[in-house]
Design a protein around this motif. Structure first.
Motif, PDB file in Angstrom:
ATOM      1  N   ALA A  20       0.792  -1.160  -0.020  1.00 57.30           N
ATOM      2  CA  ALA A  20      -0.162   0.034   0.061  1.00 57.30           C
ATOM      3  C   ALA A  20       0.865   1.272  -0.077  1.00 57.30           C
ATOM      4  O   ALA A  20       0.632   2.244  -0.641  1.00 57.30           O
ATOM      5  N   SER A  21       2.078   1.179   0.626  1.00 53.60           N
ATOM      6  CA  SER A  21       3.142   2.343   0.668  1.00 53.60           C
ATOM      7  C   SER A  21       3.703   2.642  -0.662  1.00 53.60           C
ATOM      8  O   SER A  21       3.863   3.926  -0.952  1.00 53.60           O
ATOM      9  N   ILE A  22       3.798   1.607  -1.514  1.00 54.71           N
ATOM     10  CA  ILE A  22       4.389   1.465  -2.887  1.00 54.71           C
ATOM     11  C   ILE A  22       3.304   1.937  -3.914  1.00 54.71           C
ATOM     12  O   ILE A  22       3.353   2.741  -4.828  1.00 54.71           O
ATOM     13  N   LEU A  23       2.246   1.068  -3.719  1.00 58.76           N
ATOM     14  CA  LEU A  23       1.279   1.034  -4.847  1.00 58.76           C
ATOM     15  C   LEU A  23      -0.102   1.369  -4.243  1.00 58.76           C
ATOM     16  O   LEU A  23      -0.946   0.363  -4.298  1.00 58.76           O
ATOM     17  N   PRO A  24      -0.441   2.354  -3.720  1.00 57.07           N
ATOM     18  CA  PRO A  24      -1.792   2.654  -3.044  1.00 57.07           C
ATOM     19  C   PRO A  24      -2.894   2.507  -4.030  1.00 57.07           C
ATOM     20  O   PRO A  24      -2.768   3.357  -5.200  1.00 57.07           O
ATOM     21  N   ILE A  25      -4.101   1.789  -3.740  1.00 54.57           N
ATOM     22  CA  ILE A  25      -5.100   1.914  -4.682  1.00 54.57           C
ATOM     23  C   ILE A  25      -5.515   3.240  -4.388  1.00 54.57           C
ATOM     24  O   ILE A  25      -6.010   3.619  -3.423  1.00 54.57           O
ATOM     25  N   HIS A  26      -6.183   3.855  -5.683  1.00 54.96           N
ATOM     26  CA  HIS A  26      -7.088   4.940  -5.526  1.00 54.96           C
ATOM     27  C   HIS A  26      -8.181   5.224  -6.816  1.00 54.96           C
ATOM     28  O   HIS A  26      -8.030   4.350  -7.537  1.00 54.96           O
ATOM     29  N   GLY A  27      -8.997   6.097  -6.563  1.00 55.08           N
ATOM     30  CA  GLY A  27      -9.842   6.342  -7.715  1.00 55.08           C
ATOM     31  C   GLY A  27     -10.922   5.252  -7.723  1.00 55.08           C
ATOM     32  O   GLY A  27     -11.280   4.857  -6.552  1.00 55.08           O
ATOM     33  N   ILE A  28     -11.546   5.090  -8.781  1.00 51.35           N
ATOM     34  CA  ILE A  28     -12.558   3.992  -9.084  1.00 51.35           C
ATOM     35  C   ILE A  28     -12.110   2.724  -8.905  1.00 51.35           C
ATOM     36  O   ILE A  28     -12.920   1.950  -8.227  1.00 51.35           O
ATOM     37  N   ALA A  29     -10.888   2.267  -9.048  1.00 48.94           N
ATOM     38  CA  ALA A  29     -10.410   0.908  -8.400  1.00 48.94           C
ATOM     39  C   ALA A  29     -10.442   1.057  -7.114  1.00 48.94           C
ATOM     40  O   ALA A  29     -10.801  -0.091  -6.534  1.00 48.94           O
ATOM     41  N   ALA A  30     -10.249   1.942  -6.204  1.00 48.25           N
ATOM     42  CA  ALA A  30     -10.340   1.969  -4.803  1.00 48.25           C
ATOM     43  C   ALA A  30     -11.868   2.015  -4.581  1.00 48.25           C
ATOM     44  O   ALA A  30     -12.317   0.965  -3.411  1.00 48.25           O
ATOM     45  N   GLU A  31     -12.811   2.324  -5.349  1.00 48.67           N
ATOM     46  CA  GLU A  31     -14.322   2.173  -4.943  1.00 48.67           C
ATOM     47  C   GLU A  31     -14.593   0.618  -4.978  1.00 48.67           C
ATOM     48  O   GLU A  31     -15.282   0.215  -4.337  1.00 48.67           O
ATOM     49  N   TYR A  32     -14.169  -0.005  -6.255  1.00 49.78           N
ATOM     50  CA  TYR A  32     -14.652  -1.148  -6.479  1.00 49.78           C
ATOM     51  C   TYR A  32     -14.081  -2.039  -5.310  1.00 49.78           C
ATOM     52  O   TYR A  32     -14.557  -3.069  -4.887  1.00 49.78           O
ATOM     53  N   PHE A  33     -12.675  -1.938  -4.937  1.00 48.50           N
ATOM     54  CA  PHE A  33     -12.098  -2.782  -4.372  1.00 48.50           C
ATOM     55  C   PHE A  33     -12.994  -2.633  -2.957  1.00 48.50           C
ATOM     56  O   PHE A  33     -12.695  -3.487  -2.034  1.00 48.50           O
ATOM     57  N   GLY A  34     -13.225  -1.357  -2.562  1.00 53.01           N
ATOM     58  CA  GLY A  34     -13.894  -1.269  -1.290  1.00 53.01           C
ATOM     59  C   GLY A  34     -15.265  -2.170  -1.290  1.00 53.01           C
ATOM     60  O   GLY A  34     -15.607  -2.753  -0.021  1.00 53.01           O
ATOM     61  N   GLN A  35     -15.816  -2.098  -2.261  1.00 53.14           N
ATOM     62  CA  GLN A  35     -17.384  -2.938  -2.301  1.00 53.14           C
ATOM     63  C   GLN A  35     -16.907  -4.511  -2.032  1.00 53.14           C
ATOM     64  O   GLN A  35     -17.377  -5.337  -1.548  1.00 53.14           O
ATOM     65  N   ALA A  36     -15.672  -4.752  -2.851  1.00 54.26           N
ATOM     66  CA  ALA A  36     -15.226  -6.217  -2.970  1.00 54.26           C
ATOM     67  C   ALA A  36     -14.902  -6.671  -1.464  1.00 54.26           C
ATOM     68  O   ALA A  36     -15.285  -7.732  -0.801  1.00 54.26           O
ATOM     69  N   THR A  37     -14.230  -5.469  -0.641  1.00 56.82           N
ATOM     70  CA  THR A  37     -13.761  -5.842   0.805  1.00 56.82           C
ATOM     71  C   THR A  37     -15.115  -6.024   1.655  1.00 56.82           C
ATOM     72  O   THR A  37     -15.116  -6.880   2.645  1.00 56.82           O
ATOM     73  N   LYS A  38     -15.931  -5.416   1.366  1.00 54.44           N
ATOM     74  CA  LYS A  38     -17.220  -5.305   2.223  1.00 54.44           C
ATOM     75  C   LYS A  38     -17.900  -6.677   2.157  1.00 54.44           C
ATOM     76  O   LYS A  38     -18.366  -7.225   3.137  1.00 54.44           O
ATOM     77  N   ILE A  39     -17.835  -7.129   0.822  1.00 52.83           N
ATOM     78  CA  ILE A  39     -18.501  -8.546   0.591  1.00 52.83           C
ATOM     79  C   ILE A  39     -17.587  -9.790   1.456  1.00 52.83           C
ATOM     80  O   ILE A  39     -18.104 -10.332   1.964  1.00 52.83           O
ATOM     81  N   ALA A  40     -16.308  -9.442   1.154  1.00 54.27           N
ATOM     82  CA  ALA A  40     -15.248 -10.452   1.926  1.00 54.27           C
ATOM     83  C   ALA A  40     -15.481 -10.476   3.510  1.00 54.27           C
ATOM     84  O   ALA A  40     -15.773 -11.521   4.033  1.00 54.27           O
ATOM     85  N   ILE A  41     -15.729  -9.386   3.973  1.00 52.71           N
ATOM     86  CA  ILE A  41     -15.809  -9.227   5.578  1.00 52.71           C
ATOM     87  C   ILE A  41     -17.067  -9.798   6.015  1.00 52.71           C
ATOM     88  O   ILE A  41     -17.445 -10.340   6.888  1.00 52.71           O
ATOM     89  N   ALA A  42     -18.208  -9.657   5.049  1.00 54.23           N
ATOM     90  CA  ALA A  42     -19.609 -10.114   5.168  1.00 54.23           C
ATOM     91  C   ALA A  42     -19.402 -11.867   5.271  1.00 54.23           C
ATOM     92  O   ALA A  42     -19.941 -12.270   6.123  1.00 54.23           O
ATOM     93  N   ALA A  43     -18.668 -12.284   4.298  1.00 57.10           N
ATOM     94  CA  ALA A  43     -18.334 -13.634   4.091  1.00 57.10           C
ATOM     95  C   ALA A  43     -17.598 -14.113   5.376  1.00 57.10           C
ATOM     96  O   ALA A  43     -18.073 -15.262   5.986  1.00 57.10           O
TER      97      ALA A  43
END
Length: 322
Positions: A20-43
Motif C-alpha cells: 500500500a505504501s508503494i502502490l496505493p489503490i485510488h480512484g474508481i479502482a479503490a471504490e470497486y475494491f472497497g465494495q469487494a472488501t465489504k463482501i469479503a468481510i460479510a463472508a
C-alpha cells in the motif's frame, strides 16, 4: 527463538502495508475494491456464525463466573485503562494514534489464538472456545457503544448512528444468518477450516490494504515519526502487561482452578485484529483508518510473542508438577 519471530499472518500484514505504501489503490479502482472488501468481510462473519456450534454456546453458560470475568476484563477493565491512557497520551502522540490505542481497549478477544494458547498451556479449552466466541458476539454490539462513550469522554468525538448501522449490516447480520444456518452447514464449514482460511485472512488483508492506501495518499508516513511508533509500542507493552498481571493474579485471588486461570489469562488479555480492522473501517469512516489501526497491528504481534512465552511456561510447570 521462534516464539519471538513474527507469525505468517503478521508477515503478510507487513507486506500488505508495504504494498500500500508503494502502490496505493485510488480512484474508481479503490471504490470497486472497497465494495469487494465489504463482501469479503460479510463472508468472514457469516462463516464465524456458521462455525459456532449451539452445543458450545449452551456448555459455556454453565461456567458463567469465568465468562463474566473475561467479559468484564475485555469491556470494563480495558476501557478504563484506555481512558487513562487517553489522558496520558494527549499531546504526547498525534490524535489518530491516540484514538488507535484507545480503540484497542474496546475490542473483543481473539478466537483462534486464544484457544491455541490455552490448549498449549494446558488450560480449559472448551471454556476458551465459549469465552472467545462470546466476547466476539458481544463485541459487535459493545465495541461501537464503548467507542462512543470512551471517545466522547476523552474529547475525541463519538460514534455516529450510521457507523453502528453499518456494523450491524456488514458484521452482525451475516453472523446471525450463519448461526441460523449452522445446524445444516456448520459441520461442513468446520470440516473445511484450511480451505476457508484464505477468506478469514484475505478479508483482513483487503481492509488493511484499502485503509493504508488511503492513509498513504493522505501522507501517513510524513505525519508520524519513528519516535511516535516507538511510543505506541511502549504503551502497547505496558497495556498488555497490566492486563496479563491483572487476569493472572486476579483469577487466583477469586479461587479459579489452574486450567480456568489459564483460560482467563489468555482470553481476557488478547484483542482481536480480525474483528477490530473491519469495525474500524465503519466506526472511523472518513478518518485516517490506516493510522488508527496501526497501534492494533503492533499490539497483535506483541500479544502473540508475550502469550507464546507465558503458554510455554505454564506447560513447563505442568510437566514438572506431574
Amino acid at each position: 527463538m521462534k516464539r519471538f519471530l513474527p507469525d505468517t499472518f503478521t508477515l503478510l500484514l507487513i507486506c500488505t502495508v508495504a504494498l500500500a505504501s508503494i502502490l496505493p489503490i485510488h480512484g474508481i479502482a479503490a471504490e470497486y475494491f472497497g465494495q469487494a472488501t465489504k463482501i469479503a468481510i460479510a463472508a468472514l462473519f457469516f462463516l464465524h456464525g456458521a462455525r459456532l456450534s449451539r452445543d458450545v454456546v449452551l456448555a459455556g453458560l454453565l461456567h458463567w463466573r469465568l465468562h463474566l470475568l473475561i467479559l468484564a476484563v475485555s469491556f470494563a477493565l480495558f476501557p478504563v485503562l484506555g481512558y487513562g491512557l487517553g489522558i496520558f497520551m494527549n499531546g504526547l502522540l498525534p490524535p489518530a494514534l491516540v484514538l488507535g490505542v484507545m480503540y484497542i481497549c474496546v475490542l473483543p478477544s481473539t478466537v483462534q489464538s486464544s484457544i491455541a494458547f490455552t490448549s498449549m498451556a494446558g488450560g480449559n479449552v472448551p471454556a476458551a472456545i465459549c469465552a472467545a466466541s462470546a466476547s466476539n458476539i458481544f463485541g459487535m454490539v459493545l465495541t461501537p457503544l464503548l467507542c462512543g462513550l470512551l471517545f466522547s469522554a476523552g474529547g475525541h468525538g463519538g460514534v455516529s448512528l450510521d457507523a453502528v448501522l453499518q456494523i450491524f449490516v456488514q458484521l452482525l447480520l451475516p453472523f446471525i444468518v450463519g448461526q441460523l444456518l449452522q445446524p445444516w452447514i456448520g459441520h461442513w464449514v468446520r470440516a473445511r477450516k484450511s480451505l476457508l482460511m484464505p477468506i478469514d485472512r484475505g478479508s483482513i488483508l483487503m481492509v488493511v490494504y484499502g485503509a493504508f492506501s488511503e492513509a498513504v495518499i493522505e501522507g501517513i508516513w510524513r505525519s508520524y515519526s519513528v519516535g511516535d511508533i516507538a511510543i505506541v509500542v511502549a504503551i502497547d507493552v505496558v497495556l498488555l502487561a497490566l492486563v496479563l498481571v491483572g487476569t493472572m493474579f486476579g483469577s487466583r485471588a477469586l479461587g479459579f482452578s489452574r486450567p480456568d486461570e489459564i483460560t482467563i489469562t489468555f482470553c481476557g488479555s488478547k484483542k482481536s485484529l480480525a474483528s477490530g480492522v473491519p469495525m474500524a473501517s465503519a466506526i472511523f469512516a472518513g478518518q485516517s483508518v490506516g493510522a488508527i489501526v496501526m497501534p492494533l497491528m503492533l499490539f497483535h504481534q506483541i500479544q502473540l510473542m508475550a502469550c507464546a512465552v507465558i503458554a510455554q511456561r505454564y506447560a513447563n510447570k505442568a510437566k514438572i508438577s506431574s
